[in-house]
Design a protein around this motif. Structure first.
Motif, PDB file in Angstrom:
ATOM      1  N   ASP A   1      52.313  22.657  35.448  1.00  0.00           N
ATOM      2  CA  ASP A   1      50.122  22.867  35.131  1.00  0.00           C
ATOM      3  C   ASP A   1      49.902  23.522  37.347  1.00  0.00           C
ATOM      4  N   TRP A   2      50.589  22.842  37.600  1.00  0.00           N
ATOM      5  CA  TRP A   2      50.249  23.962  39.326  1.00  0.00           C
ATOM      6  C   TRP A   2      50.620  25.257  39.362  1.00  0.00           C
ATOM      7  N   HIS A   3      52.170  24.996  38.776  1.00  0.00           N
ATOM      8  CA  HIS A   3      52.542  26.505  38.391  1.00  0.00           C
ATOM      9  C   HIS A   3      51.340  27.894  37.646  1.00  0.00           C
ATOM     10  N   ARG A   4      50.761  27.502  36.472  1.00  0.00           N
ATOM     11  CA  ARG A   4      50.917  28.176  35.958  1.00  0.00           C
ATOM     12  C   ARG A   4      49.306  28.634  36.174  1.00  0.00           C
ATOM     13  N   VAL A   5      48.299  27.456  36.912  1.00  0.00           N
ATOM     14  CA  VAL A   5      47.089  27.648  37.406  1.00  0.00           C
ATOM     15  C   VAL A   5      47.084  28.935  38.507  1.00  0.00           C
ATOM     16  N   ILE A   6      48.305  28.302  39.516  1.00  0.00           N
ATOM     17  CA  ILE A   6      48.503  29.790  40.649  1.00  0.00           C
ATOM     18  C   ILE A   6      48.905  30.514  40.252  1.00  0.00           C
ATOM     19  N   ASN A   7      49.783  30.720  39.034  1.00  0.00           N
ATOM     20  CA  ASN A   7      50.297  32.276  38.648  1.00  0.00           C
ATOM     21  C   ASN A   7      48.750  32.404  38.186  1.00  0.00           C
ATOM     22  N   THR A   8      48.553  32.386  37.388  1.00  0.00           N
ATOM     23  CA  THR A   8      46.847  32.947  36.529  1.00  0.00           C
ATOM     24  C   THR A   8      45.577  33.170  38.160  1.00  0.00           C
ATOM     25  N   ASN A   9      45.782  32.731  38.452  1.00  0.00           N
ATOM     26  CA  ASN A   9      44.312  31.885  39.479  1.00  0.00           C
ATOM     27  C   ASN A   9      44.324  32.822  40.897  1.00  0.00           C
ATOM     28  N   LEU A  10      45.662  33.416  41.358  1.00  0.00           N
ATOM     29  CA  LEU A  10      45.938  33.683  42.533  1.00  0.00           C
ATOM     30  C   LEU A  10      47.249  34.648  42.672  1.00  0.00           C
ATOM     31  N   THR A  11      48.756  34.781  41.676  1.00  0.00           N
ATOM     32  CA  THR A  11      49.797  35.272  42.796  1.00  0.00           C
ATOM     33  C   THR A  11      49.594  36.607  41.226  1.00  0.00           C
ATOM     34  N   ALA A  12      48.570  36.227  40.297  1.00  0.00           N
ATOM     35  CA  ALA A  12      48.771  37.646  39.704  1.00  0.00           C
ATOM     36  C   ALA A  12      47.689  38.900  39.637  1.00  0.00           C
ATOM     37  N   ALA A  13      46.351  38.310  41.304  1.00  0.00           N
ATOM     38  CA  ALA A  13      45.828  39.136  41.882  1.00  0.00           C
ATOM     39  C   ALA A  13      45.987  40.086  42.266  1.00  0.00           C
ATOM     40  N   PHE A  14      47.582  39.432  43.113  1.00  0.00           N
ATOM     41  CA  PHE A  14      48.473  39.820  44.044  1.00  0.00           C
ATOM     42  C   PHE A  14      49.235  40.997  42.956  1.00  0.00           C
ATOM     43  N   ILE A  15      50.471  40.303  41.978  1.00  0.00           N
ATOM     44  CA  ILE A  15      50.239  41.470  41.266  1.00  0.00           C
ATOM     45  C   ILE A  15      49.759  42.935  40.584  1.00  0.00           C
ATOM     46  N   VAL A  16      48.498  42.771  39.987  1.00  0.00           N
ATOM     47  CA  VAL A  16      47.397  43.777  39.504  1.00  0.00           C
ATOM     48  C   VAL A  16      46.988  44.562  40.493  1.00  0.00           C
ATOM     49  N   GLY A  17      46.460  43.276  41.767  1.00  0.00           N
ATOM     50  CA  GLY A  17      45.893  44.429  43.183  1.00  0.00           C
ATOM     51  C   GLY A  17      47.232  45.586  43.590  1.00  0.00           C
ATOM     52  N   ARG A  18      48.419  44.975  43.452  1.00  0.00           N
ATOM     53  CA  ARG A  18      49.658  45.628  44.180  1.00  0.00           C
ATOM     54  C   ARG A  18      49.702  47.337  43.060  1.00  0.00           C
ATOM     55  N   ALA A  19      49.701  47.098  42.193  1.00  0.00           N
ATOM     56  CA  ALA A  19      49.382  47.840  41.294  1.00  0.00           C
ATOM     57  C   ALA A  19      48.472  49.337  41.845  1.00  0.00           C
ATOM     58  N   ALA A  20      47.507  48.529  41.492  1.00  0.00           N
ATOM     59  CA  ALA A  20      46.160  49.741  41.970  1.00  0.00           C
ATOM     60  C   ALA A  20      46.715  50.427  43.247  1.00  0.00           C
ATOM     61  N   ALA A  21      46.665  49.316  44.109  1.00  0.00           N
ATOM     62  CA  ALA A  21      47.030  49.544  45.584  1.00  0.00           C
ATOM     63  C   ALA A  21      48.233  50.707  46.135  1.00  0.00           C
ATOM     64  N   ARG A  22      48.977  50.980  45.059  1.00  0.00           N
ATOM     65  CA  ARG A  22      50.696  51.623  45.159  1.00  0.00           C
ATOM     66  C   ARG A  22      49.754  53.408  44.671  1.00  0.00           C
ATOM     67  N   ARG A  23      48.547  52.854  43.486  1.00  0.00           N
ATOM     68  CA  ARG A  23      48.298  54.694  43.162  1.00  0.00           C
ATOM     69  C   ARG A  23      46.549  54.791  43.375  1.00  0.00           C
ATOM     70  N   MET A  24      46.273  53.823  44.254  1.00  0.00           N
ATOM     71  CA  MET A  24      45.071  54.548  45.121  1.00  0.00           C
ATOM     72  C   MET A  24      45.423  54.418  46.089  1.00  0.00           C
ATOM     73  N   ILE A  25      46.678  55.115  46.850  1.00  0.00           N
ATOM     74  CA  ILE A  25      46.869  55.566  48.069  1.00  0.00           C
ATOM     75  C   ILE A  25      47.487  56.474  48.302  1.00  0.00           C
ATOM     76  N   ALA A  26      48.517  56.298  46.862  1.00  0.00           N
ATOM     77  CA  ALA A  26      49.124  57.689  46.502  1.00  0.00           C
ATOM     78  C   ALA A  26      48.201  59.003  45.875  1.00  0.00           C
ATOM     79  N   ARG A  27      47.115  58.807  45.619  1.00  0.00           N
ATOM     80  CA  ARG A  27      45.524  59.077  45.360  1.00  0.00           C
ATOM     81  C   ARG A  27      45.444  59.947  46.638  1.00  0.00           C
ATOM     82  N   GLN A  28      45.382  59.008  47.394  1.00  0.00           N
ATOM     83  CA  GLN A  28      44.402  59.553  48.441  1.00  0.00           C
ATOM     84  C   GLN A  28      43.194  59.387  48.427  1.00  0.00           C
ATOM     85  N   SER A  29      42.974  58.398  47.461  1.00  0.00           N
ATOM     86  CA  SER A  29      41.637  58.378  46.778  1.00  0.00           C
ATOM     87  C   SER A  29      40.818  57.356  47.348  1.00  0.00           C
ATOM     88  N   GLY A  30      41.593  56.582  47.648  1.00  0.00           N
ATOM     89  CA  GLY A  30      40.409  55.038  48.610  1.00  0.00           C
ATOM     90  C   GLY A  30      40.231  54.536  47.135  1.00  0.00           C
TER      91      GLY A  30
END
Ligand code: GCO
Length: 260
Positions: A114-143
């Motif tokens: 249950d510890w892992h389930r909450v940490i994964n959804t509430n924190l690690t997911a923000a890293f995973i999705v943020g990384r995917a979005a930022a890679r593209r924002m940086i590649a597009r040079q659009s901020g």
């Protein structure tokens, strides 16, 4: 994030926002609010039928929204979702990492799963999705704009919600880590810390007279917040109005954390 030539400071027209966990509660209110501010909004939940129902509600209001069903804590699912955005030339320049779950149990009884389930959804997911979005924002040079949804527990702990508290504390620092690495690419990463808000996740608390009285006596507004009361702060952080704001957390809590 490049501004449109004639946009007002808070106008989101011409921008596309992905809001995770947005089929209900705070996420749904933010989706409606950003769409009403002019953004094209992609709603998200794990279940397709749940996303579709939320999309239908906002489409019926004439808002420009669509749905993307994927599990934000599943790296492969996130990468596949973003590959789908790429194939459709969807450039996400606003990301709100809102998806979150709650698990209320004393730590001495808490299962590691249950510890892992909450940490994964509430924190690690923000890293995973943020990384995917930022890679593209940086590649597009659009901020771009990344808004991570924290909590009062980003700042102070409540007994029996340890994994949620730790995750939300991490969310505050994740925004700062994102700012440290991505501000140079004109990406602004910040957090919003909601107080006690009237949402489905908090239904049991709202219906508990003792907890309800504690919430009302513990903040100077003397009431629960409403999901729509977070929209203005989200629009501010998603717009050109906050182009030089980075790594901050804005508490929308009725004043809870500011008074003794
Ligand atoms: C709880 C609540 C809180 C609120 C919110 C407060 O059990 O204490 O779920 O976590 O949801 O995060 O800011």
């Amino acid at each position: 994030m490049k501004s449109n030539s004639n946009s007002s400071l808070f106008d989101l027209a011409g921008h596309t926002a992905l809001i995770t966990g947005s089929s209900r509660g705070i996420g749904f209110a933010l989706a409606q609010g950003l769409a009403e501010a002019g953004a094209k909004v992609i709603l998200n939940s794990r279940q397709p039928e749940v996303v579709d129902a939320a999309v239908s509600r906002l489409t019926a209001l004439g808002l420009q929204v669509e749905g993307a069903a994927f599990d934000v804590a599943d790296e492969a699912a996130v990468e596949a979702a973003f590959a789908g955005f790429d194939q459709r030339a969807i450039a996400i320049d606003i990301l709100i990492n809102n998806a979150g779950i709650q698990h209320r149990q004393p730590m001495v009884d808490l299962a590691l799963a249950d510890w892992h389930r909450v940490i994964n959804t509430n924190l690690t997911a923000a890293f995973i999705v943020g990384r995917a979005a930022a890679r593209r924002m940086i590649a597009r040079q659009s901020g771009g704009k990344i808004i991570n949804i924290g909590s009062l527990t980003s700042e102070a702990a409540r007994a029996t919600v340890a994994p949620y508290t730790v995750a939300k504390g991490g969310i505050k620092m994740l925004s700062r880590a994102m700012a440290a690495e991505w501000a140079q690419f004109n990406i602004q990463a910040n957090s919003i810390g909601p107080g006690y808000i009237l949402t489905d996740m908090n239904e049991a608390l709202v219906n508990n007279p003792t907890f309800d009285a504690w919430v009302k006596s513990s903040n100077p507004a003397q009431r629960w917040g409403r999901p729509e009361e977070l929209v203005g702060t989200a629009i501010y952080l998603a717009s050109n109005a906050s182009s030089y704001v980075n790594g901050q957390i804005i508490y929308v809590d009725g004043g809870w954390l500011s008074v003794l």
